[in-house]
Scaffold this motif. Structure first.
Motif, PDB file in Angstrom:
ATOM      1  N   ARG A 166      -2.198  15.012   6.270  1.00  0.00           N
ATOM      2  CA  ARG A 166      -1.727  13.552   6.811  1.00  0.00           C
ATOM      3  C   ARG A 166      -1.931  12.834   5.620  1.00  0.00           C
ATOM      4  NH1 ARG A 166      -5.932  14.044  11.264  1.00  0.00           N
ATOM      5  NH2 ARG A 166      -4.567  12.626  12.153  1.00  0.00           N
ATOM      6  N   PHE A 167      -1.514  11.643   5.639  1.00  0.00           N
ATOM      7  CA  PHE A 167      -1.591  10.462   4.795  1.00  0.00           C
ATOM      8  C   PHE A 167      -3.054   9.860   5.089  1.00  0.00           C
ATOM      9  CE2 PHE A 167       2.515  10.002   2.108  1.00  0.00           C
ATOM     10  CZ  PHE A 167       2.972  11.274   2.139  1.00  0.00           C
ATOM     11  N   PRO A 168      -3.434   9.465   4.258  1.00  0.00           N
ATOM     12  CA  PRO A 168      -4.798   8.732   4.441  1.00  0.00           C
ATOM     13  C   PRO A 168      -4.849   7.518   5.095  1.00  0.00           C
ATOM     14  CG  PRO A 168      -4.512   8.797   1.833  1.00  0.00           C
ATOM     15  CD  PRO A 168      -3.271   9.554   2.712  1.00  0.00           C
ATOM     16  N   ASN A 169      -3.842   6.746   4.810  1.00  0.00           N
ATOM     17  CA  ASN A 169      -3.804   5.338   5.435  1.00  0.00           C
ATOM     18  C   ASN A 169      -2.310   4.764   5.676  1.00  0.00           C
ATOM     19  OD1 ASN A 169      -2.568   4.461   2.825  1.00  0.00           O
ATOM     20  ND2 ASN A 169      -4.788   4.220   2.090  1.00  0.00           N
ATOM     21  N   ASP A 170      -2.050   3.560   6.084  1.00  0.00           N
ATOM     22  CA  ASP A 170      -0.747   3.034   6.266  1.00  0.00           C
ATOM     23  C   ASP A 170      -0.069   2.311   5.171  1.00  0.00           C
ATOM     24  OD1 ASP A 170      -2.442   0.924   6.242  1.00  0.00           O
ATOM     25  OD2 ASP A 170      -2.160   0.456   8.397  1.00  0.00           O
ATOM     26  N   GLN A 171      -0.594   2.683   3.822  1.00  0.00           N
ATOM     27  CA  GLN A 171      -0.040   1.921   2.772  1.00  0.00           C
ATOM     28  C   GLN A 171       1.123   2.520   1.929  1.00  0.00           C
ATOM     29  OE1 GLN A 171      -1.650  -1.257   1.619  1.00  0.00           O
ATOM     30  NE2 GLN A 171      -2.211  -1.111   3.802  1.00  0.00           N
ATOM     31  N   PHE A 172       1.845   3.256   2.553  1.00  0.00           N
ATOM     32  CA  PHE A 172       2.877   4.034   1.859  1.00  0.00           C
ATOM     33  C   PHE A 172       4.288   3.419   2.348  1.00  0.00           C
ATOM     34  CE2 PHE A 172      -0.752   6.667   1.623  1.00  0.00           C
ATOM     35  CZ  PHE A 172      -0.904   7.303   0.229  1.00  0.00           C
ATOM     36  N   TYR A 173       4.409   2.289   2.078  1.00  0.00           N
ATOM     37  CA  TYR A 173       5.696   1.276   2.724  1.00  0.00           C
ATOM     38  C   TYR A 173       6.090   0.610   1.474  1.00  0.00           C
ATOM     39  CZ  TYR A 173       2.481  -2.715   2.959  1.00  0.00           C
ATOM     40  OH  TYR A 173       1.733  -3.715   3.043  1.00  0.00           O
ATOM     41  N   LEU A 174       7.372   0.046   1.850  1.00  0.00           N
ATOM     42  CA  LEU A 174       8.179  -0.719   0.621  1.00  0.00           C
ATOM     43  C   LEU A 174       7.087  -2.090   0.695  1.00  0.00           C
ATOM     44  CD1 LEU A 174      10.615  -0.119  -1.059  1.00  0.00           C
ATOM     45  CD2 LEU A 174      11.682  -1.879   0.486  1.00  0.00           C
ATOM     46  N   LYS A 175       6.271  -2.425  -0.301  1.00  0.00           N
ATOM     47  CA  LYS A 175       5.883  -3.498  -0.340  1.00  0.00           C
ATOM     48  C   LYS A 175       6.669  -4.598  -1.180  1.00  0.00           C
ATOM     49  CE  LYS A 175       1.285  -1.254  -0.235  1.00  0.00           C
ATOM     50  NZ  LYS A 175       0.166  -0.725  -0.813  1.00  0.00           N
ATOM     51  N   SER A 176       6.125  -5.867  -0.753  1.00  0.00           N
ATOM     52  CA  SER A 176       6.953  -6.912  -1.498  1.00  0.00           C
ATOM     53  C   SER A 176       6.326  -7.012  -2.982  1.00  0.00           C
ATOM     54  CB  SER A 176       6.337  -8.298  -0.716  1.00  0.00           C
ATOM     55  OG  SER A 176       5.083  -8.428  -0.716  1.00  0.00           O
ATOM     56  N   GLU A 177       7.016  -7.655  -3.655  1.00  0.00           N
ATOM     57  CA  GLU A 177       6.747  -7.993  -5.263  1.00  0.00           C
ATOM     58  C   GLU A 177       5.353  -8.561  -5.098  1.00  0.00           C
ATOM     59  OE1 GLU A 177       8.317 -10.348  -9.238  1.00  0.00           O
ATOM     60  OE2 GLU A 177       9.370 -10.080  -7.647  1.00  0.00           O
ATOM     61  N   GLU A 178       5.175  -9.621  -4.243  1.00  0.00           N
ATOM     62  CA  GLU A 178       3.871 -10.274  -4.165  1.00  0.00           C
ATOM     63  C   GLU A 178       2.740  -9.356  -3.853  1.00  0.00           C
ATOM     64  OE1 GLU A 178       1.860 -13.971  -1.684  1.00  0.00           O
ATOM     65  OE2 GLU A 178       3.953 -13.148  -1.027  1.00  0.00           O
ATOM     66  N   GLU A 179       3.015  -8.485  -2.836  1.00  0.00           N
ATOM     67  CA  GLU A 179       2.028  -7.580  -2.866  1.00  0.00           C
ATOM     68  C   GLU A 179       1.540  -6.470  -3.809  1.00  0.00           C
ATOM     69  OE1 GLU A 179       1.948  -5.925   1.830  1.00  0.00           O
ATOM     70  OE2 GLU A 179       3.876  -6.283   1.020  1.00  0.00           O
ATOM     71  N   MET A 180       2.469  -5.994  -4.436  1.00  0.00           N
ATOM     72  CA  MET A 180       2.492  -5.279  -5.824  1.00  0.00           C
ATOM     73  C   MET A 180       1.904  -5.954  -6.958  1.00  0.00           C
ATOM     74  SD  MET A 180       3.275  -2.144  -4.965  1.00  0.00           S
ATOM     75  CE  MET A 180       3.387  -1.432  -6.420  1.00  0.00           C
ATOM     76  N   ARG A 181       2.116  -7.182  -7.175  1.00  0.00           N
ATOM     77  CA  ARG A 181       1.678  -7.953  -8.231  1.00  0.00           C
ATOM     78  C   ARG A 181       0.025  -8.298  -7.971  1.00  0.00           C
ATOM     79  NH1 ARG A 181       4.460  -9.381 -12.314  1.00  0.00           N
ATOM     80  NH2 ARG A 181       6.744  -8.971 -12.399  1.00  0.00           N
ATOM     81  N   LYS A 182      -0.199  -8.424  -6.590  1.00  0.00           N
ATOM     82  CA  LYS A 182      -1.725  -8.643  -6.516  1.00  0.00           C
ATOM     83  C   LYS A 182      -2.374  -7.328  -6.516  1.00  0.00           C
ATOM     84  CE  LYS A 182      -4.498 -10.210  -2.393  1.00  0.00           C
ATOM     85  NZ  LYS A 182      -4.379 -10.803  -1.054  1.00  0.00           N
ATOM     86  N   LEU A 183      -1.908  -6.393  -6.163  1.00  0.00           N
ATOM     87  CA  LEU A 183      -2.707  -5.015  -6.550  1.00  0.00           C
ATOM     88  C   LEU A 183      -2.724  -4.658  -7.980  1.00  0.00           C
ATOM     89  CD1 LEU A 183      -0.726  -2.437  -4.022  1.00  0.00           C
ATOM     90  CD2 LEU A 183      -3.293  -3.290  -4.012  1.00  0.00           C
ATOM     91  N   PHE A 184      -1.790  -5.129  -9.059  1.00  0.00           N
ATOM     92  CA  PHE A 184      -2.075  -5.089 -10.202  1.00  0.00           C
ATOM     93  C   PHE A 184      -2.093  -6.265 -10.996  1.00  0.00           C
ATOM     94  CE2 PHE A 184       0.177  -1.689  -8.275  1.00  0.00           C
ATOM     95  CZ  PHE A 184      -0.408  -0.269  -8.493  1.00  0.00           C
ATOM     96  N   ALA A 185      -3.014  -7.205 -10.579  1.00  0.00           N
ATOM     97  CA  ALA A 185      -2.914  -8.368 -11.039  1.00  0.00           C
ATOM     98  C   ALA A 185      -3.546  -8.358 -12.688  1.00  0.00           C
ATOM     99  CB  ALA A 185      -3.978  -9.560 -10.358  1.00  0.00           C
ATOM    100  N   GLY A 186      -4.486  -7.438 -12.756  1.00  0.00           N
ATOM    101  CA  GLY A 186      -5.044  -7.273 -14.210  1.00  0.00           C
ATOM    102  C   GLY A 186      -4.127  -6.859 -15.175  1.00  0.00           C
TER     103      GLY A 186
END
Length: 557
Positions: free
Chosen positions: A236-256
């Motif tokens: 099984r997958f560990p959570n519900d994060q394997f979806y097509l995220k928005s640019e905003e979501e991706m840039r927040k994850l990799f802000a550094g």
């Protein structure tokens, strides 16, 4: 700077990807993205459909694949040493890249298959031109070694891949789906990037379109592994994060490390490949006695007309024959008719039973004179234009029936005549129809057989039946759906997966013959029935390859 998803699994990552092509492209458009990649596991089944959908929606299609890599050589197949596979993302920058990608993917099946279709560095070295490589997810060899605390091994792997693909064509892929392992290797992944001066590319391991699709994807995994969703030991997958995220979501994850997101767009802008539809790649037919193909076809037809109708046929017959020949010549199908005539002639000369012909080809006097068909189109007033019409340009379609015991002899003859690797069977996909989807979902949700069977039987028999249509046409099923949580859950989950491909198999009749080796045009697949294309009959035809329908029949003696 924009962002592009470069790691996307569609429904053609069979029973693992739940992102339908149309939906995922539409979602990328909604999110304001101008590019999107397809990277299914080890296969390229869906790339043409993906390409067409992207073009339709105004999205730049990036053709790719997440290939499996062998732990040692791809020809090594030791149960203890070679069961583990690594992953790599490969993206085609141009036509040469696409050609190399289909070679790599094909070799994974034809030479390297062991649990999965695997390739190795020798294959990558030989076919690296025109490709961009990403180090993939946690299953990528670089990341895997970092998880094993083997920094030097990861560094050597990254260096090797960088050398294979060249400056600017290899990226360290970094992901953040909230997994402990991703957080654990992140510092050393950044250290690698710094020490080796390698660029980073941020991706999300997309397996479904929206976050709320995680439940349906989980059911799909249970179907794949023949388990139930409440089995604690299943994959099984560990959570519900394997979806097509928005640019905003991706840039927040990799802000550094904003450059990791910026680089995805740089990669996208380097990728520009277009399929060419309707450009024919027929095998080369070489007639005897130094004749050209048109002259030889006319000679065969003239001889056939005499044999079929005698020495002095009514003038309407040579007139009809000339009209058909002119149409065939003007449409560029002379070679097609000679190829078909040749292998049917071979079959008949070798006592292999051939059917009399069926479908619109029976309306062709040329086909009758060539003995491709044995039904007189004049006697039965059959119309040639139903078979071939200059106003509707498409490859002729001649369905041919062969004796079920000896059809392979004909295929082998064609292979000998046109060369090794130029003849292949064609893939087909079994899809999850409404009733089958309900039965699969019922088992996955641990619903009793009796309850699942009752729901499935409430769906009317119809070739084009869907869950929605069933609810519209069966009031009793609709009542149960509205009033029973279990029925609603089964039908909702079934609706989410119905129509998706469930498995790949070999088409019962389809055979493709090409001018060059087939893996110059399309990727190959290995099934229990041998080598086939990874594209279906319809796609094969669109790409200009000669597709023959060689049906197996039992003939009465």
């Amino acid at each position: 700077m924009a962002f592009t998803h470069l790691h996307v699994h569609t429904e053609y990552s069979l029973l693992d990807g739940a992102a339908r092509i149309k939906d995922v492209v539409c979602r990328a458009k909604e999110l304001g993205m101008d590019s999107l990649a397809i990277t299914d596991h080890g296969v390229m089944f869906g790339v043409v459909d993906f390409y067409k959908e992207c073009k339709k929606q105004g999205i730049r299609p990036i053709i790719g694949c997440e290939v499996y890599t062998a732990k040692r050589k791809m020809t090594d197949k030791d149960v203890e040493k070679d069961k583990h596979q690594g992953h790599l993302i490969l993206l085609a920058k141009n036509e040469q890249g696409y050609k190399n990608l289909i070679k790599i993917v094909s070799l994974g099946f034809t030479k390297g298959y062991y649990y999965k279709p695997r390739i190795d560095k020798d294959v990558l070295r030989e076919h690296s031109e025109g490709l961009i490589c990403l180090s993939a997810c946690l299953a990528g060899e670089v990341q895997f070694r970092l998880m094993q605390n083997d920094y030097e091994g990861a560094k050597a792997e990254a260096q090797a891949l960088s050398e294979i693909f060249g400056l600017g064509n290899f990226y360290l892929e970094i992901q953040d789906q909230g997994l402990e392992e991703e957080a654990y290797i992140k510092p050393n992944l950044l250290r690698l990037a710094s020490e080796l001066a390698l660029p980073l590319a941020a991706t999300n391991d997309v397996h479904y379109v929206r976050r709320e699709d995680a439940e349906a994807h989980d059911v799909l995994l249970a179907i794949q592994t023949a388990t139930t969703i409440d089995d604690p030991n299943r994959m099984r997958f560990p959570n519900d994060q394997f979806y097509l995220k928005s640019e905003e979501e991706m840039r927040k994850l990799f802000a550094g490390i904003p450059e990791a997101c910026d680089n995805t767009q740089k990669i996208a802008e380097q990728c520009s490949f277009d399929f060419r539809f309707g450009e024919y790649h027929l095998p080369q037919f070489i007639p005897p006695d130094g004749l050209d193909n048109e002259t030889y076809l006319r000679k065969l037809c003239s001889e056939g007309l005499t044999e079929r109708y005698g020495d002095n046929p009514d003038q309407s017959l040579p007139d009809r024959l000339e009209y058909e020949l002119n149409t065939i010549i003007s449409m560029g199908y002379v070679e097609y008719f000679l190829i078909v005539w040749d292998f049917i002639n071979y079959a008949k000369q070798n006592g292999i039973m051939v059917g009399p012909g069926r479908g619109s080809a029976a309306g062709s006097l040329v086909a009758y004179c060539l003995k491709i068909t044995d039904i007189d189109p004049i006697k039965y007033n059959l119309i040639f234009e139903r078979f071939l019409n200059p106003e509707r340009v498409s490859m002729p379609d001649i369905d041919i029936d062969f004796c079920y015991e000896r059809r392979q002899e004909v295929i082998d003859y064609v292979g000998r005549k046109y060369g090794e690797g130029r003849v292949s069977q064609i893939i087909t996909f079994g899809t999850m129809k409404a009733k089958a989807a309900v039965r699969d979902v019922g088992r996955a949700l641990n619903v009793s057989y009796a309850e699942t069977d009752a729901i499935a039987k409430a769906i009317p028999f119809d070739l084009h039946m869907t869950i929605d249509k069933a609810l519209e046409t069966n009031p009793e099923l609709l009542t149960r759906y509205e009033n029973e949580d279990m029925v609603r859950q089964v039908l909702d989950m079934s609706r989410a997966i119905e129509g998706m491909p469930r498995h790949a198999s070999t088409h019962a009749a389809g055979v493709v013959i090409s001018r060059a080796p087939i893996d110059e045009y399309v990727p190959l697949y290995m099934s229990d029935k041998g080598i086939s294309t990874q594209f279906t009959m319809t796609t094969i035809e669109e790409l200009g390859l000669l597709k023959m329908d060689m049906t197996i029949r039992r003939f009465m003696s």
